[in-house]
Design an enzyme around this catalytic site. Structure first.
Site, PDB file in Angstrom:
ATOM      1  N   LYS A  68      26.540 -16.411  67.046  1.00  0.00           N
ATOM      2  CA  LYS A  68      25.438 -17.125  66.220  1.00  0.00           C
ATOM      3  C   LYS A  68      24.543 -17.781  66.739  1.00  0.00           C
ATOM      4  O   LYS A  68      24.714 -18.617  67.697  1.00  0.00           O
ATOM      5  CB  LYS A  68      25.764 -16.813  64.925  1.00  0.00           C
ATOM      6  CG  LYS A  68      26.303 -17.867  64.891  1.00  0.00           C
ATOM      7  CD  LYS A  68      26.108 -18.724  63.221  1.00  0.00           C
ATOM      8  CE  LYS A  68      26.702 -20.537  62.826  1.00  0.00           C
ATOM      9  NZ  LYS A  68      26.153 -21.099  62.116  1.00  0.00           N
ATOM     10  N   LYS A 111      21.916 -24.284  65.116  1.00  0.00           N
ATOM     11  CA  LYS A 111      21.555 -25.860  65.482  1.00  0.00           C
ATOM     12  C   LYS A 111      21.882 -26.932  66.649  1.00  0.00           C
ATOM     13  O   LYS A 111      21.911 -27.176  67.611  1.00  0.00           O
ATOM     14  CB  LYS A 111      20.604 -26.485  64.393  1.00  0.00           C
ATOM     15  CG  LYS A 111      22.122 -27.085  63.428  1.00  0.00           C
ATOM     16  CD  LYS A 111      21.346 -27.386  62.768  1.00  0.00           C
ATOM     17  CE  LYS A 111      21.320 -27.145  61.092  1.00  0.00           C
ATOM     18  NZ  LYS A 111      22.514 -27.333  60.807  1.00  0.00           N
ATOM     19  N   LYS A 131      34.528 -24.094  65.521  1.00  0.00           N
ATOM     20  CA  LYS A 131      34.413 -25.998  65.228  1.00  0.00           C
ATOM     21  C   LYS A 131      34.926 -26.933  66.303  1.00  0.00           C
ATOM     22  O   LYS A 131      35.105 -27.521  66.854  1.00  0.00           O
ATOM     23  CB  LYS A 131      33.674 -26.462  64.503  1.00  0.00           C
ATOM     24  CG  LYS A 131      32.347 -25.948  63.780  1.00  0.00           C
ATOM     25  CD  LYS A 131      31.347 -26.760  62.850  1.00  0.00           C
ATOM     26  CE  LYS A 131      30.202 -25.744  63.056  1.00  0.00           C
ATOM     27  NZ  LYS A 131      28.762 -26.663  62.511  1.00  0.00           N
TER      28      LYS A 131
END
Ligand code: AQP
Length: 336
Positions: A198, A201, A115
């Site tokens: 992966k 969302k 992130k």
């Protein structure tokens, strides 16, 4: 432990529209525990703000995520469904556990590294200490088991380490939780655009994700576009990440094993297979979508669930909070 029942806790961030990764890796499994365990399922909005959110969207998605919990089969009478920021114990215990979580441990978290790369202009302290807040979410209710997707395994291990560390210093305070990760490949659903990554969302590439609320024709179109390989055989061989991912998704929605899928599609092309995956996914999601639409028209009902859930969760959290405060040497909270 809640009365005579063991506790299950899990949460999902309202940080985007939920994907079939969230559904197959986590949400779909939540209801299995409802009868036997005291289940707390939380919409973790405090975690969501570690990445900058549009306020109106965050608010709307918080309602939507709660509605999806119910639409996916979680009965609000049998589960404590609530919003994280409605229960002050999460942030309170989160801060305390920050002080028992090491910089080195947090630096090793792969989600933080991923992130930080994605949000290079906003590597904030909350993003870094996210796992300590997650440990607090779990430990606050004396949780025994945490159903999550594979990507959360590392955070769960950290929560266990923090619980054990705290227990060692102050004597038994927290139950050390166990992760419950689906044994099937659905525990790790990959991006349709980059099958070694992966499915997330918050992925900006719409073709990478299938959302629980995508329309049938959109679902089918996205699967048609899924990245595969230049071969023609549908099998779970090394190097065929795209096909393996589609097999995992098809298997999760139909209950078929890899061997059964290989047999079913022997001699058939990728086009046929992708269409079958899309249809199976759309069929399985249709009832969830219908129930979701119905629930979203009744905001008042969702607010009643939020209130009931927050009251129960807050009440249940007080025992752990007061024990922790006492152990670390905080004075008793005055009543006001
Ligand atoms: N691709 C996935 N496959 C299987 N399980 C998954 N989960 C997430 N992605 C997959 C599981 O969904 C639950 C909720 O996740 P979260 O919202 O707390 O955060 P996350 O793991 O970071 O999920 P996302 O979709 O990747 O969100 P963003 O993009 O906001 O970071 C967890 O149990 C997770 O394991």
């Amino acid at each position: 432990m809640y009365k005579d029942k063991k506790v299950v806790f899990s949460g999902i961030q309202p940080s985007g529209q939920l994907t079939i990764g969230n559904y197959l890796g986590a949400l779909k499994n939540f209801k299995e525990f409802s009868e036997e365990y005291r289940c707390y399922y939380c919409v973790v909005d405090e975690h969501a703000i570690t990445v900058r959110q549009n306020p109106a969207e965050l608010r709307r998605r918080t309602y939507e995520t709660l509605a999806l919990y119910i639409a996916a089969g979680l009965d609000p009478e049998k589960n404590v469904l609530f919003v994280q920021s409605h229960v002050p114990g999460h942030a309170e215990l989160g801060w305390i556990l920050d002080c028992y979580t090491m910089f080195g441990e947090l630096s090793r978290m792969t989600q933080f590294k991923d992130k930080s790369r994605k949000n290079a202009d906003n590597i904030n302290a909350g993003l870094f200490t996210y796992p300590a807040l997650m440990a607090a979410d779990i430990l606050l209710y004396q949780t025994e088991m945490v159903p999550v997707g594979h990507d959360q395994k590392q955070h769960l291990e950290l929560a266990r380490d923090v619980a054990e560390r705290f227990n060692q210093i102050y004597g038994d305070t927290f139950i050390v939780p166990e992760p419950f990760i689906n044994k099937t490949p659905a525990a790790r659903i990959m991006s349709l655009a980059e099958p070694t990554k992966k499915m997330s969302k918050s992925d900006e590439n719409e073709n990478a994700t299938v959302r629980i609320l995508d329309e049938r024709d959109v679902i089918i179109k996205k699967f048609k576009r899924a990245v595969t390989d230049s071969e023609t055989e549908i099998c779970a061989r090394e190097g065929k990440d795209g096909i393996i991912n589609l097999m995992s998704i098809y298997g999760a929605f139909t209950g078929k094993t890899f061997e059964e899928i290989e047999r079913e599609f022997a001699g058939r092309g990728y086009g046929d297979f992708k269409l079958a995956v899309g249809e199976a996914c759309a069929d399985a999601l249709a009832p969830v979508q219908a129930e979701f639409k119905r629930l979203m028209q009744d905001k008042k009902y969702l607010e009643e669930i939020m209130l009931k859930g927050a009251m129960e969760a807050h009440h249940d959290s007080l025992r752990t909070m007061s024990k922790v405060r006492r152990k670390i040497g905080f004075t008793e909270k005055p009543r006001f």
